[in-house]
Design a protein around this motif. Sequence first.
Motif, PDB file in Angstrom:
ATOM      1  N   PHE A 133       0.867  -1.184   0.000  1.00 45.68           N
ATOM      2  CA  PHE A 133       0.000   0.000   0.000  1.00 45.68           C
ATOM      3  C   PHE A 133       0.899   1.228   0.000  1.00 45.68           C
ATOM      4  N   ALA A 134       0.608   2.173  -0.881  1.00 48.47           N
ATOM      5  CA  ALA A 134       1.315   3.460  -0.828  1.00 48.47           C
ATOM      6  C   ALA A 134       0.750   4.234   0.365  1.00 48.47           C
ATOM      7  N   THR A 135       1.629   4.575   1.322  1.00 44.21           N
ATOM      8  CA  THR A 135       1.170   5.331   2.509  1.00 44.21           C
ATOM      9  C   THR A 135       2.068   6.558   2.708  1.00 44.21           C
ATOM     10  N   PRO A 136       2.043   7.489   1.729  1.00 50.98           N
ATOM     11  CA  PRO A 136       2.922   8.667   1.813  1.00 50.98           C
ATOM     12  C   PRO A 136       2.533   9.619   2.949  1.00 50.98           C
ATOM     13  N   GLY A 137       3.447  10.549   3.227  1.00 49.94           N
ATOM     14  CA  GLY A 137       3.175  11.573   4.247  1.00 49.94           C
ATOM     15  C   GLY A 137       4.439  11.861   5.047  1.00 49.94           C
ATOM     16  N   HIS A 138       5.064  10.789   5.580  1.00 52.25           N
ATOM     17  CA  HIS A 138       6.368  10.960   6.254  1.00 52.25           C
ATOM     18  C   HIS A 138       7.403  11.243   5.159  1.00 52.25           C
ATOM     19  N   THR A 139       7.378  10.456   4.102  1.00 52.45           N
ATOM     20  CA  THR A 139       8.074  10.767   2.839  1.00 52.45           C
ATOM     21  C   THR A 139       7.090  10.438   1.717  1.00 52.45           C
ATOM     22  N   ASN A 140       7.406  10.880   0.504  1.00 48.30           N
ATOM     23  CA  ASN A 140       6.534  10.571  -0.644  1.00 48.30           C
ATOM     24  C   ASN A 140       6.468   9.088  -0.939  1.00 48.30           C
ATOM     25  N   GLY A 141       7.589   8.404  -0.668  1.00 52.63           N
ATOM     26  CA  GLY A 141       7.698   7.008  -1.097  1.00 52.63           C
ATOM     27  C   GLY A 141       7.388   5.988  -0.013  1.00 52.63           C
ATOM     28  N   CYS A 142       6.784   6.392   1.085  1.00 50.25           N
ATOM     29  CA  CYS A 142       6.505   5.438   2.175  1.00 50.25           C
ATOM     30  C   CYS A 142       5.496   4.388   1.719  1.00 50.25           C
ATOM     31  N   ILE A 143       5.815   3.121   2.026  1.00 54.20           N
ATOM     32  CA  ILE A 143       4.868   2.047   1.734  1.00 54.20           C
ATOM     33  C   ILE A 143       4.656   1.199   2.980  1.00 54.20           C
ATOM     34  N   THR A 144       3.498   0.514   2.997  1.00 55.20           N
ATOM     35  CA  THR A 144       3.161  -0.440   4.057  1.00 55.20           C
ATOM     36  C   THR A 144       3.070  -1.811   3.410  1.00 55.20           C
ATOM     37  N   TYR A 145       3.685  -2.801   4.045  1.00 57.57           N
ATOM     38  CA  TYR A 145       3.606  -4.182   3.556  1.00 57.57           C
ATOM     39  C   TYR A 145       2.555  -4.906   4.389  1.00 57.57           C
ATOM     40  N   TYR A 146       1.620  -5.617   3.720  1.00 58.83           N
ATOM     41  CA  TYR A 146       0.492  -6.226   4.442  1.00 58.83           C
ATOM     42  C   TYR A 146       0.299  -7.690   4.054  1.00 58.83           C
ATOM     43  N   SER A 147       0.187  -8.538   5.052  1.00 57.77           N
ATOM     44  CA  SER A 147      -0.151  -9.940   4.802  1.00 57.77           C
ATOM     45  C   SER A 147      -1.548 -10.208   5.353  1.00 57.77           C
ATOM     46  N   THR A 148      -2.480 -10.468   4.467  1.00 56.33           N
ATOM     47  CA  THR A 148      -3.859 -10.792   4.893  1.00 56.33           C
ATOM     48  C   THR A 148      -3.850 -12.089   5.678  1.00 56.33           C
ATOM     49  N   GLU A 149      -3.101 -13.068   5.167  1.00 56.00           N
ATOM     50  CA  GLU A 149      -3.139 -14.396   5.785  1.00 56.00           C
ATOM     51  C   GLU A 149      -2.624 -14.370   7.225  1.00 56.00           C
ATOM     52  N   GLN A 150      -1.548 -13.615   7.461  1.00 53.70           N
ATOM     53  CA  GLN A 150      -0.978 -13.576   8.817  1.00 53.70           C
ATOM     54  C   GLN A 150      -1.612 -12.486   9.675  1.00 53.70           C
ATOM     55  N   GLY A 151      -2.379 -11.590   9.057  1.00 57.65           N
ATOM     56  CA  GLY A 151      -3.010 -10.499   9.811  1.00 57.65           C
ATOM     57  C   GLY A 151      -1.994  -9.524  10.372  1.00 57.65           C
ATOM     58  N   ILE A 152      -0.985  -9.182   9.540  1.00 57.16           N
ATOM     59  CA  ILE A 152       0.063  -8.263  10.009  1.00 57.16           C
ATOM     60  C   ILE A 152       0.373  -7.215   8.938  1.00 57.16           C
ATOM     61  N   ALA A 153       0.800  -6.040   9.398  1.00 55.77           N
ATOM     62  CA  ALA A 153       1.236  -4.995   8.465  1.00 55.77           C
ATOM     63  C   ALA A 153       2.490  -4.327   9.026  1.00 55.77           C
ATOM     64  N   PHE A 154       3.405  -4.006   8.107  1.00 51.70           N
ATOM     65  CA  PHE A 154       4.657  -3.328   8.467  1.00 51.70           C
ATOM     66  C   PHE A 154       4.515  -1.891   7.987  1.00 51.70           C
ATOM     67  N   THR A 155       4.377  -0.990   8.947  1.00 51.96           N
ATOM     68  CA  THR A 155       3.927   0.368   8.613  1.00 51.96           C
ATOM     69  C   THR A 155       5.065   1.371   8.426  1.00 51.96           C
ATOM     70  N   GLY A 156       6.312   0.927   8.567  1.00 45.64           N
ATOM     71  CA  GLY A 156       7.428   1.868   8.429  1.00 45.64           C
ATOM     72  C   GLY A 156       7.281   2.999   9.422  1.00 45.64           C
ATOM     73  N   ASP A 157       7.482   4.251   8.947  1.00 47.59           N
ATOM     74  CA  ASP A 157       7.327   5.410   9.839  1.00 47.59           C
ATOM     75  C   ASP A 157       5.977   6.095   9.635  1.00 47.59           C
ATOM     76  N   THR A 158       5.100   5.496   8.833  1.00 47.17           N
ATOM     77  CA  THR A 158       3.792   6.126   8.632  1.00 47.17           C
ATOM     78  C   THR A 158       3.023   6.103   9.946  1.00 47.17           C
ATOM     79  N   LEU A 159       2.945   4.905  10.539  1.00 45.95           N
ATOM     80  CA  LEU A 159       2.276   4.782  11.837  1.00 45.95           C
ATOM     81  C   LEU A 159       3.252   4.173  12.825  1.00 45.95           C
ATOM     82  N   LEU A 160       3.565   4.899  13.894  1.00 46.87           N
ATOM     83  CA  LEU A 160       4.373   4.374  14.990  1.00 46.87           C
ATOM     84  C   LEU A 160       3.410   4.031  16.130  1.00 46.87           C
ATOM     85  N   ILE A 161       3.875   3.277  17.121  1.00 47.73           N
ATOM     86  CA  ILE A 161       2.988   2.890  18.223  1.00 47.73           C
ATOM     87  C   ILE A 161       2.663   4.128  19.053  1.00 47.73           C
TER      88      ILE A 161
END
Length: 258
Positions: A133-161
């Motif tokens: 998923f393209a999730t820009p905002g922190h940088t233009n090129g920020c992406i999120t990697y998502y696995s439906t099967e495992q129910g997990i997403a790697f959000t980079g710096d777009t969303l921190l805890i």
Amino acid sequence: MFAVRNARNFCNKLSTMKDQIPFSSDFIFRQLFDTTSSTYTYLLADTDTREAVLIDPVFEHAERDFQLCKDLNLKLKYAMNTHMHADHITGTGFLKKLTNCKSLISKASGADADIHVDESDAVTFGRHKLQIFATPGHTNGCITYYSTEQGIAFTGDTLLIRGCGRTDFQEGNSETLYHSVHKKIFTLPPATKLYPAHDYKGLTSTTVDEEKRLNPRLTKNLQEFVKIMDNLNLPYPKMIDKAVPANKVCGVFELSPQ
Ligand SMILES: N[C@@H](CCC(=O)N[C@@H](CCS)C(=O)NCC(=O)O)C(=O)O
Ligand SMILES: [Fe+2]
């Protein structure tokens, strides 16, 4: 009445936690950490084909990550980034020297890599798949990697805890980040586990449900969010002047950290 409402809220929270999907038995997941930049690197792999990917490897730990792949008898297919980092040099260049892996980053990042990806592309390793998923905002090129099967997403710096990436350098834009989170990450199933690129307080993961309820920035409306982001007044990352030029060319390739 108050006690009943509290009990109902508590049960709702528990039911969301109950919905969390356990990892498949043929899926390897390791969360690794760099104490200097508080960066998380993730190693994911398929237990049958032994194909693996590393998300957000750090230059100084490329040998650690390479050794871990060797120890687990994994073939590193991709060394990939969620974005062009400003606070550390990526390990992708060094890992390319150590293994036969290919580097991967978004096209919109403007950084060099063997493979450029965009919204709706997917990365596969063995039978496992990460949607992009393209999730820009922190940088233009920020992406999120998502696995439906495992129910997990790697959000980079777009969303921190309980936070989010800053928007005051590179091509940062707080309005864009707000929409990326609300339209992409917050529309995933509530029990989706979220793994960020950094944490500065010792937390390791969160969920969509948790962040929708508890994120002190992203639970606000757009106007309030922009105001918060305009007033963060954070010092620039110490490594920014070295890291950004190096990461634009896929990291550095010397065989040992200096
Ligand atoms: N002190 C660190 C940099 C910390 C920082 O700026 N982190 C970024 C993410 C890495 S680019 C960020 O977005 N932080 C948001 C926040 O609210 O903290 C250093 O000098 O490296
Ligand atoms: Fe960043």
